[in-house]
Design an enzyme around this catalytic site. Sequence first.
Site, PDB file in Angstrom:
ATOM      1  N   GLU A  42     -79.842  39.276 -54.265  1.00 40.13           N
ATOM      2  CA  GLU A  42     -79.047  39.729 -55.399  1.00 40.13           C
ATOM      3  C   GLU A  42     -79.636  41.008 -55.992  1.00 40.13           C
ATOM      4  O   GLU A  42     -80.851  41.117 -56.181  1.00 40.13           O
ATOM      5  CB  GLU A  42     -79.027  38.616 -56.452  1.00 40.13           C
ATOM      6  CG  GLU A  42     -78.276  38.943 -57.721  1.00 40.13           C
ATOM      7  CD  GLU A  42     -78.280  37.790 -58.724  1.00 40.13           C
ATOM      8  OE1 GLU A  42     -77.614  37.922 -59.754  1.00 40.13           O
ATOM      9  OE2 GLU A  42     -78.951  36.762 -58.465  1.00 40.13           O
ATOM     10  N   LYS A 130     -69.564  40.008 -59.024  1.00 43.75           N
ATOM     11  CA  LYS A 130     -69.824  38.675 -59.570  1.00 43.75           C
ATOM     12  C   LYS A 130     -68.827  38.370 -60.685  1.00 43.75           C
ATOM     13  O   LYS A 130     -68.679  39.136 -61.645  1.00 43.75           O
ATOM     14  CB  LYS A 130     -71.261  38.603 -60.100  1.00 43.75           C
ATOM     15  CG  LYS A 130     -71.721  37.209 -60.512  1.00 43.75           C
ATOM     16  CD  LYS A 130     -73.202  37.264 -60.913  1.00 43.75           C
ATOM     17  CE  LYS A 130     -73.743  35.885 -61.254  1.00 43.75           C
ATOM     18  NZ  LYS A 130     -75.176  35.951 -61.641  1.00 43.75           N
ATOM     19  N   CYS A 164     -75.351  34.210 -56.706  1.00 39.44           N
ATOM     20  CA  CYS A 164     -76.120  33.321 -57.578  1.00 39.44           C
ATOM     21  C   CYS A 164     -75.260  32.215 -58.185  1.00 39.44           C
ATOM     22  O   CYS A 164     -74.669  31.423 -57.459  1.00 39.44           O
ATOM     23  CB  CYS A 164     -76.839  34.145 -58.646  1.00 39.44           C
ATOM     24  SG  CYS A 164     -78.289  33.329 -59.368  1.00 39.44           S
TER      25      CYS A 164
END
Length: 301
Positions: A42, A130, A164
């Site tokens: 990430e 994200k 994540c």
Amino acid sequence: MAKIALVQEAPAWLDRAATLARCGELVARAAGEGAKLVVFAESFVSGYPDWIWRLRPWPDQKIISELHQRLVDSAVDLSRGDLQPLQEAAKTHGVAVVCGINELHRTHGSLYNTVVTIGADGSLLNSHRKLVPTNPERTVYAQGDGAGLTVVETPAGRTGALVCWENYMPLARAALYAQGIDLYVAPTWDHGEGWLTSMQHIAREARCWVAAPAICLQAKDMPQWLPGRAQLYPDPEEWVHPGESVVVDPMGKIAAGPLRRERGILYAECDLARVQQARRTLDVGGHYARPDVFDLKIRTF
């Protein structure tokens, strides 16, 4: 059979050019070991904004403002071609790359926690922002959208990625499952038993390979110019993020890793035939789906 490589190294924190040069070296190294797909953690380019977990929003605003500007300056503007060095490395070595980046939207200045997929020919196959930044990440990143909830063809099969904690969003996962994903990539800041068992659950649920490259960072990796460095990171040997990159097979068994408190590249051989074998009994996007009962609508704009 496709060999994949999970990079667990530290970036040149908030230095885009140096980090991309490091990426090129790591891609070459992995390709030399026979990898067909290389994945980075990430926000690898150019480093996770770790200060959001350590500084106080109001008392430390002067330092936060300086760090945020450096984050913006080192972020990737895809429209400007900032990823060209990594795309050239992928093309030169004939490997696909999945990499987390800090993405800058040039027009309105927002930052996104983004994961990109680059083809073995150097083309940008997909870019996913994200969907929901996690907790204090919202002080840095804007919310993403559904445009990148896409599975693409790579040498390691049909590949998709979530970043994540959006891997804990059932409908986001379902969007990838419905596209017949073979390799599910989960670049992450997280670590620990809970995260590992989640990766095993996703592999069992989707009946696919799961690759979770994790951030690897020690206090000594933080640059000397960092304001308050001695107070924020007094122990140079502290593992700010211990890594724990892992690969899980389609039945939920750990195939490689987790690589903990160690720098390096984690390799795994992913046999795509095992995906089809595993889906004989459970295929949540196929014969185990119930489109007559459930309807998933994804807005890709």
